[in-house]
Design a protein around this motif. Structure first.
Motif, short mmCIF file in Angstrom:
data_model
loop_
_atom_site.label_atom_id
_atom_site.label_comp_id
_atom_site.label_asym_id
_atom_site.label_seq_id
_atom_site.Cartn_x
_atom_site.Cartn_y
_atom_site.Cartn_z
N GLY A 85 -36.36 -12.48 24.98
CA GLY A 85 -35.07 -11.81 25.01
C GLY A 85 -33.93 -12.63 24.44
O GLY A 85 -32.77 -12.27 24.59
N ILE A 86 -34.27 -13.74 23.77
CA ILE A 86 -33.25 -14.61 23.19
C ILE A 86 -33.23 -14.45 21.67
O ILE A 86 -34.28 -14.47 21.03
CB ILE A 86 -33.53 -16.09 23.56
N ALA A 87 -32.05 -14.30 21.10
CA ALA A 87 -31.92 -14.18 19.65
C ALA A 87 -32.30 -15.51 18.99
O ALA A 87 -31.93 -16.59 19.47
CB ALA A 87 -30.50 -13.80 19.27
N PRO A 100 -40.33 -16.48 17.43
CA PRO A 100 -40.16 -16.43 18.88
C PRO A 100 -41.44 -16.04 19.65
O PRO A 100 -41.60 -16.43 20.81
CB PRO A 100 -39.05 -15.40 19.08
N LEU A 127 -37.61 -20.53 18.34
CA LEU A 127 -36.47 -19.62 18.18
C LEU A 127 -35.81 -19.80 16.81
O LEU A 127 -34.66 -20.24 16.70
CB LEU A 127 -35.47 -19.81 19.32
N GLN A 165 -37.09 -8.20 17.32
CA GLN A 165 -37.56 -9.34 18.09
C GLN A 165 -36.76 -10.59 17.76
O GLN A 165 -36.40 -11.37 18.65
CB GLN A 165 -39.05 -9.58 17.86
N GLY A 187 -33.76 -10.76 19.70
CA GLY A 187 -33.96 -10.82 21.15
C GLY A 187 -34.16 -9.47 21.79
O GLY A 187 -34.01 -9.33 23.01
#
Length: 162
Positions: A15-17, A50, A55, A137, A140
């Motif tokens: 869920g993180i960019a 990711p 990331l 994705q 995120g």
């Protein structure tokens, strides 16, 4: 080349960019190769950095072995068609689960190559679906967030049971 462990849903990393890639060096090529190996082993037709806990804005897509793999660095959608299409989607981070998702039928994507060269192209059909899915994705947004609440809850429940 290496097959790396895939982050599984509901890991918060999904869920993180991802961060923009600014250095186009050998480690980026290695990451792309590892993504391809990992995607093929999963198996899948698309994967992002990711998905393996890195990331960075890198995705690899391979719709079939005849056309071969494509690597997109820092991809972004710059145009979406008003026409939509439905397609079954899933994720290497949620194996065995798929649902129909409605998205724009065509997109134009701006990205960079592995050497950092700027590029832009239009896509429709399965490639448009994959690009939108993987760019989500990278932003995120896990694919199940594109489902209705009821379908998302059912998919997550099925995955927990598997």
């Amino acid at each position: 080349m290496a097959i790396r462990p895939i982050i599984r849903f509901p890991d918060p990393l999904l869920g993180i960019a991802a961060e923009t890639v600014s250095r186009f060096e050998e480690d980026l090529r290695q990451l792309a190769e590892d993504l391809l190996d990992t995607m093929r082993a999963a198996p899948g037709i698309g994967i992002t950095a990711p998905h393996i806990g890195v990331l960075r804005r890198v995705t690899v897509i391979e719709l079939d072995q005849k056309t071969g793999p494509r690597t997109f660095i820092n991809p972004e959608i710059v145009w979406r068609s008003s026409e939509t299409a439905r397609h079954s989607e899933g994720s290497v981070s949620m194996p065995g689960i798929s649902e129909e998702v409605e998205r724009p039928a065509s997109v134009r994507v701006r990205y960079q190559t592995l050497s950092g060269e700027p590029a832009e192209e239009e896509a429709d059909g399965l490639m448009a679906v994959c690009l939108q899915h993987e760019i989500d994705q990278l932003d995120g947004i896990f694919w199940t967030r594109r489902l209705s609440r009821l379908k998302r809850e059912r998919a997550e429940k099925r995955f927990k049971k598997s």
